[in-house]
Design a protein around this motif. Structure first.
Motif, PDB file in Angstrom:
ATOM      1  N   SER A   8       0.796  -1.224   0.000  1.00  0.00           N
ATOM      2  CA  SER A   8       0.000   0.000   0.000  1.00  0.00           C
ATOM      3  C   SER A   8       0.831   1.278   0.000  1.00  0.00           C
ATOM      4  CB  SER A   8      -0.917   0.015   1.231  1.00  0.00           C
ATOM      5  OG  SER A   8      -0.143  -0.012   2.426  1.00  0.00           O
ATOM      6  N   GLU A   9       2.130   1.174   0.338  1.00  0.00           N
ATOM      7  CA  GLU A   9       2.971   2.359   0.430  1.00  0.00           C
ATOM      8  C   GLU A   9       4.180   2.225  -0.494  1.00  0.00           C
ATOM      9  OE1 GLU A   9       2.238   5.013   2.222  1.00  0.00           O
ATOM     10  OE2 GLU A   9       0.477   4.154   3.221  1.00  0.00           O
ATOM     11  N   SER A  10       4.675   3.345  -0.977  1.00  0.00           N
ATOM     12  CA  SER A  10       5.871   3.330  -1.808  1.00  0.00           C
ATOM     13  C   SER A  10       7.103   3.083  -0.934  1.00  0.00           C
ATOM     14  CB  SER A  10       6.034   4.660  -2.537  1.00  0.00           C
ATOM     15  OG  SER A  10       6.362   5.697  -1.619  1.00  0.00           O
TER      16      SER A  10
ATOM     17  N   ASP B  47       8.141   6.233   0.813  1.00  0.00           N
ATOM     18  CA  ASP B  47       7.338   6.580   1.990  1.00  0.00           C
ATOM     19  C   ASP B  47       7.674   5.682   3.174  1.00  0.00           C
ATOM     20  OD1 ASP B  47       6.090   8.622   0.677  1.00  0.00           O
ATOM     21  OD2 ASP B  47       4.268   7.502   0.203  1.00  0.00           O
ATOM     22  N   ILE B  48       7.926   4.408   2.908  1.00  0.00           N
ATOM     23  CA  ILE B  48       8.278   3.487   3.996  1.00  0.00           C
ATOM     24  C   ILE B  48       9.616   3.884   4.614  1.00  0.00           C
ATOM     25  CG2 ILE B  48       8.986   1.119   4.502  1.00  0.00           C
ATOM     26  CD1 ILE B  48       6.883   0.223   2.430  1.00  0.00           C
TER      27      ILE B  48
END
Length: 705
Positions: free
Chosen positions: A180-182, A185-186
Motif C-alpha cells: 500500500s505504500e511506496s 514513503d516506507i
C-alpha cells in the motif's frame, strides 16, 4: 561520493505476497512440529487489530507555542521529533541506513525471504532467536513501540519480545504495508519514527541535535553515525560511548562500500574524520514552558494550564504537533519585564514583583503580558520559581486597599452610596463583625494618618484610601454583596482558594485552611483591606472588566491553535458576562481616575512625568509585606504587586533596589508598586494620543437607599 540508488520498480507487487506465503509456511510449520500449533492462530488474530492501530495512530510531534506575532516562545513534547519528507533526506542518509540495516530493501516485498527462513529454521531448532527483519518490518516494530504503545510498558515489552509469533506478525503487516505504500514513503516513515538515543526521535531531530544541521545536508560520516545508532541507540551514543560510536560509524561506512553506495577512497576520508558531534550536546530544546524566554515563562505556563482547563489533555499538548499562537504581545512583555527588573532585581532576596497586562474588550480579554522580576524556572539561587506567581493566588499577603474597589462597586450597585456620598470617617473605630455573638470581639481599625476629612466622599476616599470609611461602608453593604462583587468582577479562582492561597483542605479543622475565601470572609470585615491571598492576573482582569463597561471575560491567552494538518483547532471558551451595568463601571472608573492626580500614587506619577488619564488604586498591607497598584490606561488593564516571597517574610522597604528590611515606615503601593507601571506604560504610550475616560452615570452619584 554516494552511488545512485536503483529502485526495482518493475518487480510486480504480487512477488512480495508470494515470498510472504513461503516464509509464513516455513515459519509456522517448524513450531507446529514442536507442539505449538496455536502460533498461527495467534498471529492471525492480532494482525488485523494492529494494522488498524498503525493506520489510526499518529506519531507524537512537537507542539510549538508562539507569541501573537508568531515568534516561538516554547516547545512542548514527549518525543523530540521533526518530521521530514523523502526529498528532505540526503542520499547519504538513505544509503547509509539501507546499507547497514537492509541492503535488499529496494527489491524485496516487505520481508526478506532468505533472512526470514534462516531465522525461522534457527529459532525452531532451539537456539537463540536471530534477526532477518527488513526495514519495513523494523518500521512496523518501531511504530508499535514508539507510537501505538508508547504509554503501555507491557505492550512495548511484547513488541520487543524475541518470539517467532511477533516476527511473523510483523512480517505479515510489513507485506501489507509494502503493498500500500511506496518504498520512499516506507523509508521516510522509518527514519521519522526510530530513536536516536535519549528523547530524540527521527532523522530530522537527530540531524539538529547532533550536528545543528538538517537531514538534507548530512555528509557521509554524519549519516553513517546516525544510521549506526539505530541498532542500539544507547550503546552507540556518541557522548557516552564515543569509541563504540566511532567504530560503529566506520562499520556503516564499510557497509556502504560493500553495497556499492560509496567509493572506497571517499570511505577512507570519511572514516579518518572525527565524530564531529556538537560539543556539550546533544542540543535538544526544552520540552516544557521552563525553556521559554524570561518574559514568556509565566505566560506559557498559564496558556498551557488554560488549555488543560478547556478540555485538552497533557498528552494532546505534548504530542499533537499543534501550533499554539498566544495573545502575548512581545513588545509589552519585554517592556514590562524591563520595568519590574529595574524595580526589583531578579535574584533580590525575598522580594517578588509580579505584573500582568490585559487588553479590555466586549468579546474577549486578551492577556498581553505576564511577567515578574523572578523568572520561571527551578533554580531559586538565580531568582527562579516554578510557581506561577503571576497567575496563581501567590501573593499570600494580599493586595491591600485595592480591594476597596469591590466594596465601592457593591455600594454603588446596592445604592448604599454614590460617588458623591459622604462616608463617616473617624480616625479610628470599632465595628461589630457580621454574624457576631456576645463572645465575638469587635473589629477595630484606624486610618493611616490624621489628615483625612470626616466625612469623606466615596470619590475622594478612592483616591486617598481611608480604612475607617471603607470598613464602615462594607459593614453597611454586607459581606455577601462585597464578596459576590469581587467574584463577578474577576476574582474567580482567587476566591476558590483558602486563606493560604491553596486548595481548601476539608480535613483541616481550621476554617482558614478548610474553607474557600468566598466562605471564610463572610463574617470578616478585614476583606476590604485586602489581607488575603490574591492572583495578580485576576486583579488586572478586575480593571479590564471595569474598562470593558462591566463586561467580564476570562483572561484569555490563546489567539488560535492550528493542528498538524494546518487546520484550525477549536478551543472551548468560557462565555463573557455583563456583571455590572456599564453606567456603574463608568462611574467607578471616574472614581478611580484621581489616584495618580491627587491620590496615593500622585507623587510617584509626578516623579515619572506621568500625565495620561488613567484609573488606579493602590494597596498596602498592614506590615508592608505586600503592596499593589491596580489600574489601567488606554487599552492596558494592569496589576503590579510587590510582595515578600521568601521563607522569612518581612517589611518591604523602598529604595534602589526595593528590599526587605526594618525601615520603620515601609513601602506603599504608590511608592513601590506603581513606579513599574509608570515606567512601562510611558514607553508603550509614547507618541500616542490620550484616550479619555468615560463620564460617570448620574444614577450612581448619590445614595439610593
Amino acid at each position: 561520493m554516494v552511488a545512485g540508488v536503483q529502485l526495482s520498480r518493475n518487480v510486480p507487487r504480487f512477488l512480495g505476497s508470494c515470498a510472504l506465503a513461503g516464509v509464513l509456511v516455513a515459519g509456522v510449520l517448524a513450531p507446529v512440529a514442536m507442539g505449538a500449533g496455536v502460533l498461527s492462530n495467534q498471529v492471525s488474530d492480532s494482525v488485523d487489530g494492529i494494522s488498524a492501530s498503525l493506520a489510526t495512530s499518529q506519531q507524537p510531534l512537537v507542539t510549538t507555542v508562539t507569541d501573537r506575532d508568531g515568534n516561538p516562545i516554547a516547545t512542548l513534547f514527549d518525543q523530540y521529533r521533526v518530521p521530514v519528507a523523502y526529498n528532505q533526506i540526503a542520499p547519504t542518509m538513505t544509503a547509509a541506513i539501507v546499507s547497514v540495516e537492509d541492503r535488499r530493501f529496494w527489491s524485496e516485498g516487505g520481508v526478506d525471504p532468505k533472512g526470514m527462513v534462516r531465522a525461522a529454521l534457527h529459532d525452531s531448532s532451539g537456539g537463540s532467536t536471530q534477526g532477518g527483519s527488513t526495514i519495513t518490518q523494523q518500521y512496523v516494530k518501531n511504530y508499535l513501540i514508539n507510537v501505538v504503545d508508547r504509554g503501555d510498558k507491557a505492550a512495548q515489552y511484547a513488541d520487543k519480545a524475541d518470539t517467532l509469533a511477533r516476527k511473523l506478525r510483523e512480517a505479515k503487516i510489513a507485506v501489507q504495508l509494502g503493498q500500500s505504500e511506496s518504498k520512499e514513503d516506507i523509508l521516510t516513515g522509518y527514519l521519522d519514527v526510530v530513536e536516536f538515543a535519549g528523547n530524540i526521535y527521527g532523522v530530522g531531530a537527530a540531524a539538529h541535535a547532533y550536528f545543528h544541521t538538517t537531514p538534507d545536508k548530512l555528509n557521509v560520516q554524519q549519516a553513517a553515525l546516525l544510521a549506526g545508532m539505530v541498532n542500539n541507540p544507547n550503546a552507540y551514543n556518541p557522548y557516552k560511548y564515543p569509541q563504540e560510536a566511532l567504530n560503529r560509524r566506520n562499520t556503516v561506512i564499510d557497509d556502504m562500500v560493500t553495497n556499492r553506495m560509496l567509493a572506497e577512497k571517499d570511505a577512507e576520508i570519511a572514516k579518518a574524520s572525527p565524530l564531529g558531534v556538537l560539543e556539550n550536546g546533544p542540543d535538544i530544546p526544552s520540552s516544557t514552558c521552563l525553556g521559554a524566554p524570561d518574559d514568556a515563562g509565566f505566560f506559557c505556563a498559564y496558556a498551557e494550564n488554560y488549555l488543560l482547563q478547556a478540555g485538552f489533555t497533557a498528552d494532546q499538548l505534548e504530542t499533537g504537533g499543534y501550533t499554539i499562537k498566544t495573545t502575548m504581545d512581545p513588545a509589552v512583555a519585554q517592556t514590562v519585564k524591563n520595568a519590574v527588573n529595574a524595580n526589583v532585581p531578579t535574584a533580590q532576596n525575598g522580594v517578588a514583583n509580579a505584573f500582568a497586562v490585559i487588553r479590555p474588550g466586549q468579546n474577549t480579554h486578551e492577556v498581553l503580558a505576564m511577567v515578574a522580576n523572578r523568572n520561571y524556572g527551578t533554580d531559586p539561587d538565580k531568582g527562579e520559581t516554578s510557581t506561577n506567581i503571576v497567575a496563581d493566588a501567590s501573593n499570600v499577603f494580599g493586595a491591600g486597599s485595592s480591594f476597596k474597589i469591590f466594596t465601592s462597586a457593591a455600594a454603588l450597585e446596592t445604592g448604599k452610596a454614590g460617588l458623591n456620598t459622604p462616608l463617616p470617617n473617624q480616625a479610628g473605630q470599632c465595628f461589630t463583625q457580621p454574624g457576631a455573638n456576645r463572645y465575638t470581639p469587635p473589629y477595630c481599625v484606624q486610618n493611616d494618618g490624621t489628615n483625612y476629612p470626616n466625612p469623606i466622599s466615596l470619590r475622594d476616599g478612592l483616591a486617598t484610601s481611608p480604612n475607617v470609611a471603607f470598613v464602615g461602608l462594607e459593614s453597611q453593604v454586607g459581606m455577601p454583596a462585597v464578596l459576590d462583587m469581587a467574584r463577578r468582577l474577576g476574582l474567580r479562582n482567587t476566591l476558590n482558594t483558602n486563606d493560604a492561597g491553596a486548595i481548601p483542605d476539608p480535613r483541616s479543622s481550621n476554617p482558614q485552611y478548610s474553607e474557600p475565601q468566598s466562605q471564610y470572609f463572610q463574617n470578616k470585615l478585614s476583606f476590604t483591606l485586602g489581607n488575603s491571598p490574591v492572583s495578580p492576573l485576576e486583579m488586572s482582569n478586575v480593571s479590564a472588566t471595569l474598562m470593558s463597561g462591566g463586561m467580564w471575560c476570562p483572561p484569555n491567552p490563546i489567539l488560535s491553535i492550528t493542528g498538524r494538518d494546518g487546520k484550525p483547532v477549536p478551543v472551548k471558551q468560557q462565555a463573557c458576562e455583563q456583571v455590572v451595568p456599564p453606567g456603574l463601571a463608568n462611574t467607578l472608573e471616574a472614581g478611580l481616575s484621581q489616584d495618580t492626580i491627587s491620590g496615593t500614587s500622585a507623587a510617584a506619577a509626578r516623579a515619572a512625568g506621568w500625565t495620561h488619564p488613567d484609573i488606579g488604586k493602590t494597596g498596602t498591607t498592614q506590615q508592608s509585606e505586600s503592596v499593589a497598584f491596580v489600574g489601567g490606561v488606554d487599552d492596558y488593564a494592569v496589576a503590579s504587586m510587590v510582595f515578600a516571597d521568601g521563607p522569612h517574610p518581612a517589611e518591604i522597604c523602598p529604595g534602589t533596589p526595593v528590599h526587605l528590611g526594618n525601615c520603620g515606615h515601609g513601602a506603599f503601593g504608590g511608592t513601590v508598586a506603581a513606579p513599574p507601571y509608570f515606567h512601562a506604560m510611558s514607553q508603550l504610550l509614547a507618541g500616542k494620543p490620550d484616550v479619555q475616560l468615560p463620564q460617570p452615570d448620574p444614577a450612581y452619584l448619590n445614595a439610593r437607599s
